[in-house]
Design a protein around this motif. Sequence first.
Motif, PDB file in Angstrom:
ATOM      1  N   GLY A 121      31.742  57.526  37.472  1.00 18.20           N
ATOM      2  CA  GLY A 121      32.611  57.378  38.635  1.00 18.20           C
ATOM      3  C   GLY A 121      33.167  55.980  38.832  1.00 18.20           C
ATOM      4  N   VAL A 122      32.663  54.992  38.093  1.00 15.07           N
ATOM      5  CA  VAL A 122      33.172  53.622  38.201  1.00 15.07           C
ATOM      6  C   VAL A 122      34.270  53.420  37.152  1.00 15.07           C
ATOM      7  CG1 VAL A 122      32.627  51.165  37.996  1.00 15.07           C
ATOM      8  CG2 VAL A 122      30.980  52.720  39.057  1.00 15.07           C
ATOM      9  N   PRO A 123      35.484  53.023  37.546  1.00 11.76           N
ATOM     10  CA  PRO A 123      36.532  52.764  36.555  1.00 11.76           C
ATOM     11  C   PRO A 123      36.161  51.556  35.678  1.00 11.76           C
ATOM     12  CG  PRO A 123      37.462  52.987  38.764  1.00 11.76           C
ATOM     13  CD  PRO A 123      35.979  52.856  38.927  1.00 11.76           C
ATOM     14  N   VAL A 124      36.175  51.768  34.373  1.00 11.85           N
ATOM     15  CA  VAL A 124      35.875  50.694  33.421  1.00 11.85           C
ATOM     16  C   VAL A 124      37.103  50.486  32.544  1.00 11.85           C
ATOM     17  CG1 VAL A 124      34.329  49.860  31.608  1.00 11.85           C
ATOM     18  CG2 VAL A 124      33.430  51.359  33.425  1.00 11.85           C
ATOM     19  N   TYR A 125      37.561  49.258  32.468  1.00 12.75           N
ATOM     20  CA  TYR A 125      38.733  48.896  31.675  1.00 12.75           C
ATOM     21  C   TYR A 125      38.274  48.079  30.476  1.00 12.75           C
ATOM     22  CZ  TYR A 125      41.464  50.338  35.756  1.00 12.75           C
ATOM     23  OH  TYR A 125      42.019  51.057  36.791  1.00 12.75           O
ATOM     24  N   PHE A 126      38.384  48.666  29.285  1.00  8.92           N
ATOM     25  CA  PHE A 126      37.939  48.004  28.066  1.00  8.92           C
ATOM     26  C   PHE A 126      39.062  47.173  27.436  1.00  8.92           C
ATOM     27  CE2 PHE A 126      33.776  49.681  27.800  1.00  8.92           C
ATOM     28  CZ  PHE A 126      33.801  51.017  28.204  1.00  8.92           C
ATOM     29  N   HIS A 127      38.662  46.285  26.531  1.00 13.55           N
ATOM     30  CA  HIS A 127      39.580  45.450  25.738  1.00 13.55           C
ATOM     31  C   HIS A 127      40.496  44.632  26.656  1.00 13.55           C
ATOM     32  CE1 HIS A 127      38.008  47.642  22.367  1.00 13.55           C
ATOM     33  NE2 HIS A 127      38.427  48.786  22.887  1.00 13.55           N
ATOM     34  N   GLN A 128      39.875  44.040  27.673  1.00 14.09           N
ATOM     35  CA  GLN A 128      40.610  43.214  28.631  1.00 14.09           C
ATOM     36  C   GLN A 128      40.332  41.741  28.350  1.00 14.09           C
ATOM     37  OE1 GLN A 128      42.822  44.512  31.058  1.00 14.09           O
ATOM     38  NE2 GLN A 128      42.444  46.281  29.721  1.00 14.09           N
ATOM     39  N   ARG A 129      41.373  41.021  27.977  1.00 12.23           N
ATOM     40  CA  ARG A 129      41.237  39.595  27.688  1.00 12.23           C
ATOM     41  C   ARG A 129      41.945  38.808  28.781  1.00 12.23           C
ATOM     42  NH1 ARG A 129      40.162  42.798  23.586  1.00 12.23           N
ATOM     43  NH2 ARG A 129      39.399  41.943  21.619  1.00 12.23           N
ATOM     44  N   LEU A 130      41.231  37.905  29.393  1.00 15.64           N
ATOM     45  CA  LEU A 130      41.761  37.165  30.537  1.00 15.64           C
ATOM     46  C   LEU A 130      42.817  36.164  30.085  1.00 15.64           C
ATOM     47  CD1 LEU A 130      41.569  36.601  33.584  1.00 15.64           C
ATOM     48  CD2 LEU A 130      39.771  34.928  33.067  1.00 15.64           C
ATOM     49  N   ALA A 131      44.014  36.280  30.659  1.00 15.82           N
ATOM     50  CA  ALA A 131      45.099  35.353  30.335  1.00 15.82           C
ATOM     51  C   ALA A 131      45.245  34.278  31.399  1.00 15.82           C
ATOM     52  CB  ALA A 131      46.411  36.117  30.175  1.00 15.82           C
ATOM     53  N   SER A 132      45.195  34.658  32.679  1.00 14.00           N
ATOM     54  CA  SER A 132      45.387  33.684  33.751  1.00 14.00           C
ATOM     55  C   SER A 132      44.819  34.226  35.044  1.00 14.00           C
ATOM     56  CB  SER A 132      46.882  33.375  33.943  1.00 14.00           C
ATOM     57  OG  SER A 132      47.587  34.546  34.337  1.00 14.00           O
ATOM     58  N   VAL A 133      44.655  33.343  36.002  1.00  7.76           N
ATOM     59  CA  VAL A 133      44.204  33.739  37.339  1.00  7.76           C
ATOM     60  C   VAL A 133      45.192  33.188  38.362  1.00  7.76           C
ATOM     61  CG1 VAL A 133      41.791  33.716  36.610  1.00  7.76           C
ATOM     62  CG2 VAL A 133      42.748  31.698  37.729  1.00  7.76           C
ATOM     63  N   ALA A 134      45.297  33.895  39.472  1.00  7.65           N
ATOM     64  CA  ALA A 134      46.114  33.426  40.587  1.00  7.65           C
ATOM     65  C   ALA A 134      45.185  33.102  41.743  1.00  7.65           C
ATOM     66  CB  ALA A 134      47.128  34.488  41.006  1.00  7.65           C
ATOM     67  N   THR A 135      45.372  31.923  42.328  1.00  4.09           N
ATOM     68  CA  THR A 135      44.535  31.499  43.445  1.00  4.09           C
ATOM     69  C   THR A 135      45.399  31.023  44.606  1.00  4.09           C
ATOM     70  OG1 THR A 135      44.403  29.224  42.599  1.00  4.09           O
ATOM     71  CG2 THR A 135      42.684  30.766  41.890  1.00  4.09           C
ATOM     72  N   ASN A 136      44.809  31.070  45.767  1.00  4.63           N
ATOM     73  CA  ASN A 136      45.410  30.498  46.961  1.00  4.63           C
ATOM     74  C   ASN A 136      44.388  29.536  47.544  1.00  4.63           C
ATOM     75  OD1 ASN A 136      46.817  29.843  49.248  1.00  4.63           O
ATOM     76  ND2 ASN A 136      46.646  31.860  50.212  1.00  4.63           N
ATOM     77  N   HIS A 137      44.596  28.260  47.294  1.00  7.90           N
ATOM     78  CA  HIS A 137      43.596  27.240  47.617  1.00  7.90           C
ATOM     79  C   HIS A 137      42.317  27.568  46.845  1.00  7.90           C
ATOM     80  CE1 HIS A 137      46.306  25.453  50.503  1.00  7.90           C
ATOM     81  NE2 HIS A 137      46.467  26.637  51.088  1.00  7.90           N
ATOM     82  N   ALA A 138      41.211  27.845  47.514  1.00  5.29           N
ATOM     83  CA  ALA A 138      39.955  28.110  46.810  1.00  5.29           C
ATOM     84  C   ALA A 138      39.669  29.606  46.711  1.00  5.29           C
ATOM     85  CB  ALA A 138      38.806  27.407  47.528  1.00  5.29           C
ATOM     86  N   ARG A 139      40.662  30.426  46.942  1.00  3.57           N
ATOM     87  CA  ARG A 139      40.454  31.868  46.958  1.00  3.57           C
ATOM     88  C   ARG A 139      41.159  32.527  45.775  1.00  3.57           C
ATOM     89  NH1 ARG A 139      38.115  34.849  50.568  1.00  3.57           N
ATOM     90  NH2 ARG A 139      38.459  37.099  50.618  1.00  3.57           N
ATOM     91  N   LEU A 140      40.386  33.229  44.957  1.00  2.67           N
ATOM     92  CA  LEU A 140      40.959  33.994  43.860  1.00  2.67           C
ATOM     93  C   LEU A 140      41.719  35.188  44.422  1.00  2.67           C
ATOM     94  CD1 LEU A 140      38.176  34.220  41.119  1.00  2.67           C
ATOM     95  CD2 LEU A 140      40.541  33.567  40.721  1.00  2.67           C
ATOM     96  N   GLN A 141      42.904  35.428  43.892  1.00  5.46           N
ATOM     97  CA  GLN A 141      43.694  36.563  44.336  1.00  5.46           C
ATOM     98  C   GLN A 141      43.825  37.636  43.271  1.00  5.46           C
ATOM     99  OE1 GLN A 141      47.225  34.254  45.559  1.00  5.46           O
ATOM    100  NE2 GLN A 141      46.806  34.931  47.646  1.00  5.46           N
ATOM    101  N   SER A 142      44.005  37.241  42.021  1.00  5.75           N
ATOM    102  CA  SER A 142      44.186  38.236  40.976  1.00  5.75           C
ATOM    103  C   SER A 142      43.876  37.656  39.613  1.00  5.75           C
ATOM    104  CB  SER A 142      45.616  38.782  40.992  1.00  5.75           C
ATOM    105  OG  SER A 142      46.541  37.762  40.659  1.00  5.75           O
ATOM    106  N   LEU A 143      43.606  38.569  38.675  1.00  8.21           N
ATOM    107  CA  LEU A 143      43.416  38.243  37.276  1.00  8.21           C
ATOM    108  C   LEU A 143      44.514  38.937  36.488  1.00  8.21           C
ATOM    109  CD1 LEU A 143      39.585  39.030  36.895  1.00  8.21           C
ATOM    110  CD2 LEU A 143      40.668  37.033  37.966  1.00  8.21           C
ATOM    111  N   THR A 144      45.136  38.229  35.576  1.00  6.32           N
ATOM    112  CA  THR A 144      46.122  38.832  34.687  1.00  6.32           C
ATOM    113  C   THR A 144      45.559  38.836  33.274  1.00  6.32           C
ATOM    114  OG1 THR A 144      47.985  38.100  36.043  1.00  6.32           O
ATOM    115  CG2 THR A 144      48.458  38.702  33.759  1.00  6.32           C
ATOM    116  N   MET A 145      45.558  40.004  32.655  1.00  8.20           N
ATOM    117  CA  MET A 145      45.018  40.160  31.320  1.00  8.20           C
ATOM    118  C   MET A 145      46.122  40.000  30.275  1.00  8.20           C
ATOM    119  SD  MET A 145      41.908  40.526  32.066  1.00  8.20           S
ATOM    120  CE  MET A 145      40.893  40.934  33.496  1.00  8.20           C
TER     121      MET A 145
END
Length: 530
Positions: A121-145
């Motif tokens: 029941g937990v969505p698992v995303y395989f073969h995900q390589r982290l390209a960049s992150v988006a932050t707002n000050h000290a808060r993570l907002q998103s990960l782009t693979m």
Amino acid sequence: MKLSRARFLFAFIVWACLALRGRAGQIVQCDLCVFGATSAGVAAAVQAAREGRKVVLTEHGGHVGGLTAGGLSQTDIGNKSAIGGLAREFYQRLGRHYGTNEAWQFEPSVAEGVFNDLLAGVPVYFHQRLASVATNHARLQSLTMSDGTIFQARVFIDATYEGDLMAKAGVSYVVGREANSVYNETLNGIRALTPKHQFTIGVDPYLRPGDPSSGLLPLVQNQPAGQAGQGDTSVQAYNFRLCLTQNPTNKLPIVPPADYDPARYELLARYIEGLVAAGHPVSLGQFIHIQPMPDGKTDINNNGAFSTDFIGGNAGYADGSEEERARIWRAHEDYTRGFLHFLATSPRLPPALRAEMQSWGLCKDEFTDTGGWPHQLYIREARRMVSDYVMTENNCHYSIVLPDPIGLAAYTMDSHNCRRIVRDGRVENEGDVQVGGFPPYQISYRSIVPRESQGENLLVPVCLSASHIAYGSIRMEPVFMVLGQSAAVAAGLALDEQVSVQKIRDDELRRRLLAARQVLAWPVLPATTN
């Protein structure tokens, strides 16, 4: 009907934008994004799902469970009573498979099956390589693979062995060994003496024995010994935890690397020849640790002066690029395959030793998509976060009572060798430490959260804030599961209270952790606090 030039240009731009958007991949939104499907990552995702959170689990490779499903089948823990929660449930589920209450020795494929059952029941995303992150000050907002998939979440957990998310987010970390003086320790930094997993006879390190000008043998590092107790960037050795068998119906040959060269193992040949000349008995168990597992299988680990640990071969891995890590990973496989092939075939070795090695092979029914070879490299240590609280040797030795415990560690302070150097004209392994004799001790919540100015919605249960030598005790797979589950509980509390992960209430965290069956104290803890 022909389009005007302007209308054609407009249509082309719209088409191009839609095409680019399609290539950018989907956007996945959730409450909690767990980055890394190690055992800690699985525990975190399962805990969050059981709390009713919208959670996703991402994984660099194609399997869940990290090293627990990747060959480390002889569980290291020290004191099993220190383990509760989902980690305990995992070993109980393994026990049910084998018809016992619990199983702490198991087949890798069975462990992966249990992890997959837990993740139903937990969505698992395989073969995900982290390209960049988006932050707002000290808060993570998103990960782009790298495939363009974007994961947006309110809280993130970095459960990788490498700490890639925390590094991308700008969190402080260290690689290597601190000097003893940094945290008032005695077992950190360069070692004056390394008595275990050491050459028991003198072995000449030079290509032409006795001639330093001829250069060093392969697998010996050209580094000065250094000053005892001083820090450096060395990291304890990695290896593969192999699952071998002697069962002829389930045995695959251990094929050497394409560029196999027996000269690369001259050091091993000289060592074994020296042992034989000195009248010492020689057997396979002196060079690999053969640990029996169910169904005629094994967990093979490092043992002795020259074994499956590729000492010095992990240099650059922690901060390496995707390509550099792939090269190091393959170098470890090539080293190990060559080492085992040398043991099985070199005419310079005793026939009985060769015959013993020839009796073993990879398992047909394990790691089936990689030809019986483990899909996980044993990354014993990479980056370690530096946060407001650093776990040190003093936590291990003195079982300091903490106001914010999230679990217990119970293993010996254990570092494998970090370097193979020349000292006084002979080869010497340097860095192995094995110091135990202490009871289970508490791990601080503050050690798995960054400084608030660096990550107010990020938790790091694997590459946690610990000195090199303390990490050597904490870094056991059951403890990672404990810390992953506790990180998810803390993430849920931060979501409920709408505060940063650094500002959740210790008393409420404790209450929720106990409800999740975590073990937070040991009866013999002294009445001191930190």
